[in-house]
Design an enzyme around this catalytic site. Structure first.
Site, PDB file in Angstrom:
ATOM      1  N   LYS A  58      -6.225  -2.504  -4.174  1.00 38.93           N
ATOM      2  CA  LYS A  58      -5.116  -2.711  -3.781  1.00 38.93           C
ATOM      3  C   LYS A  58      -4.190  -2.636  -4.843  1.00 38.93           C
ATOM      4  CE  LYS A  58      -3.688  -6.173  -0.978  1.00 38.93           C
ATOM      5  NZ  LYS A  58      -2.910  -5.177  -0.128  1.00 38.93           N
ATOM      6  N   GLY A  59      -2.819  -2.323  -4.421  1.00 39.89           N
ATOM      7  CA  GLY A  59      -1.779  -2.178  -5.639  1.00 39.89           C
ATOM      8  C   GLY A  59      -1.798  -3.610  -6.309  1.00 39.89           C
ATOM      9  N   ASN A 113      -4.879   0.524  -8.879  1.00 44.29           N
ATOM     10  CA  ASN A 113      -3.559   0.929  -8.359  1.00 44.29           C
ATOM     11  C   ASN A 113      -2.376  -0.089  -9.049  1.00 44.29           C
ATOM     12  OD1 ASN A 113      -1.378   0.832  -5.903  1.00 44.29           O
ATOM     13  ND2 ASN A 113      -2.323   2.747  -5.893  1.00 44.29           N
ATOM     14  N   ASN A 141       1.608   3.524  -8.551  1.00 42.64           N
ATOM     15  CA  ASN A 141       2.236   3.609  -7.139  1.00 42.64           C
ATOM     16  C   ASN A 141       3.834   3.635  -7.239  1.00 42.64           C
ATOM     17  OD1 ASN A 141       3.197   3.312  -4.397  1.00 42.64           O
ATOM     18  ND2 ASN A 141       2.201   1.274  -4.140  1.00 42.64           N
ATOM     19  N   CYS A 144       5.448   3.132  -2.798  1.00 44.42           N
ATOM     20  CA  CYS A 144       5.616   2.133  -1.662  1.00 44.42           C
ATOM     21  C   CYS A 144       6.837   2.052  -0.943  1.00 44.42           C
ATOM     22  CB  CYS A 144       5.053   0.692  -2.220  1.00 44.42           C
ATOM     23  SG  CYS A 144       4.891  -0.440  -0.881  1.00 44.42           S
ATOM     24  N   VAL A 205      -0.551  11.835  -0.131  1.00 43.43           N
ATOM     25  CA  VAL A 205       0.796  11.467   0.025  1.00 43.43           C
ATOM     26  C   VAL A 205       0.453   9.906   0.426  1.00 43.43           C
ATOM     27  CG1 VAL A 205       2.142  13.297   1.069  1.00 43.43           C
ATOM     28  CG2 VAL A 205       0.901  11.763   2.606  1.00 43.43           C
ATOM     29  N   THR A 207       2.414   6.532   2.310  1.00 49.63           N
ATOM     30  CA  THR A 207       3.028   6.676   3.938  1.00 49.63           C
ATOM     31  C   THR A 207       4.531   6.920   4.139  1.00 49.63           C
ATOM     32  OG1 THR A 207       3.563   4.199   3.471  1.00 49.63           O
ATOM     33  CG2 THR A 207       1.486   4.712   4.268  1.00 49.63           C
ATOM     34  N   GLY A 258      -4.429  10.755   6.587  1.00 48.69           N
ATOM     35  CA  GLY A 258      -4.923  11.142   7.813  1.00 48.69           C
ATOM     36  C   GLY A 258      -6.454  11.646   8.026  1.00 48.69           C
ATOM     37  N   THR A 280      -6.442   4.974   6.294  1.00 52.49           N
ATOM     38  CA  THR A 280      -6.396   4.360   7.388  1.00 52.49           C
ATOM     39  C   THR A 280      -7.794   4.347   8.024  1.00 52.49           C
ATOM     40  OG1 THR A 280      -4.072   4.776   7.433  1.00 52.49           O
ATOM     41  CG2 THR A 280      -5.095   4.270   9.607  1.00 52.49           C
TER      42      THR A 280
END
Ligand SMILES: Cc1cc2nc3c(=O)[nH]c(=O)nc-3n(C[C@H](O)[C@H](O)[C@H](O)COP(=O)(O)O)c2cc1C
Length: 317
Positions: A58-59, A113, A141, A144, A205, A207, A258, A280
């Site tokens: 996680k960031g 991250n 990152n 965001c 990429v 989001t 995706g 996701t």
């Protein structure tokens, strides 16, 4: 027990899924994406972490962050909107509470991250993480879309991006992967800037900025109003961006957006990705990454691909 002749043949035929770049060897190109796989260790009862190419945390920020108020997730047609707002325990707590448990596991590639509101924030977070063992690389990152400042601001302005990447590269004692925003006019230009400033690799990429509205209540579905769209809905655009970036820079490109199947991963590699990340998909199947590794093994075997690296950038146009 002695091996039968069939066993021996099968061993010989096993495709080589390993990929190496930025001085890191990944046993396969499948990496769990930031923000969708916690700090890795939460998945240990569900996923064999050692089986993955690696995972991204996680960031992490200099200080803990509470993130945005709920609702901050919304399922869309073939995708998901999120505006978590980078809730995280902070770099120091990650080192003290999570990393030792990961270190106990051998052979897990951990990518941290990193997020900040300012250049100093980013640099300081990297300096904190530099002191810890068991991290293979940093993923910056700069993309965001869910915070009021920092993050995507850096990833959508070439001059700011170059300045940030150069200063983080100077602070980092480990390879630096720069995660680009798709919310730009020219992904090629941003990729070039990251490379010029010293990035060891780029990932893309993150989001796409989107929103959803509840017609009945006339309210946004997400408290932050706008949110980041991910999942299969973005795959064709992500694939195009990875293709453009990979044809612009010399440094390795990690592709995502995706991916839910092994064939999706293959498509990103044909477009030029040296490795892929899966985000996701972990929400509807926490074992998605592991299944994609198995699927790649099968896909390579069935398509007579001996080394997965032979696929990289071999799209025929
Ligand atoms: C709930 C959620 C949280 C995320 N958090 C982060 C994050 O902390 N840092 C980051 O760089 N990307 C974050 N992302 C972006 C993903 O890592 C990934 O770039 C994006 O979702 C596209 O890949 P996908 O379609 O496979 O999910 C997050 C995505 C989701 C869905």
């Amino acid at each position: 027990m002695a091996k039968t002749p069939q066993d021996t043949t099968a061993t010989h035929r096993k495709p080589d899924l390993s990929v190496s770049f930025a001085g890191i060897t990944f046993k396969n190109p499948v990496i769990a994406a930031a923000g969708t796989f916690g700090y890795g260790i939460e998945f240990e009862d569900i996923v064999t972490l050692e089986k993955l190419g690696g995972f991204v945390t996680k960031g992490l920020s200099r200080e803990p962050m509470v993130g945005n108020p709920p609702p901050r997730l919304f399922e869309t047609a073939a995708g998901m909107l999120n505006a978590i707002g980078l809730q995280n325990i902070g770099a120091r707590a990650f080192i003290e509470e999570k990393l030792p448990k990961l270190a106990a596991k051998k052979n897990v590639v951990v990518i941290a991250n990193v997020f900040g509101y300012s250049r100093e924030d980013y640099q300081e977070t990297i300096r904190i993480l530099n002191e810890a063992e068991g991290i293979a690389a940093y993923e910056l990152n700069v993309s965001c879309p869910n915070t009021s400042h920092g993050g995507m601001v850096f990833g959508t302005d070439r001059a700011l991006l170059e300045e940030l990447v150069a200063s983080c590269k100077a602070a980092a004692l480990r390879p630096l992967i720069v995660k680009l925003s798709p919310n730009v006019t020219s992904i090629a230009a941003m990729a070039k800037s990251a490379e010029n400033a010293g990035a060891d690799a780029i990932s893309l990429v993150n989001t796409f900025v989107g929103m959803a509205i509840d017609a009945k209540t006339r309210k946004p579905r997400i408290s932050n109003v706008t949110a980041g769209l991910s999942g299969p809905a973005i795959k064709p655009i992500a694939l195009r961006m990875v293709y453009e970036a990979a044809h612009t820079v010399e440094i390795p490109v990690i592709g995502m957006g995706g991916i839910t199947t092994a064939e999706d991963a293959v498509e990103f590699m044909l477009a030029g990705a040296a490795a892929v990340q899966v985000g996701t998909a972990n929400f509807w199947d926490p074992c998605a990454t592991e299944k994609i590794v198995d699927g790649l093994q099968r896909w390579c075997f069935e398509n007579r691909v001996k080394r997965i690296t032979d696929l990289i950038g071999t799209l025929e146009v």
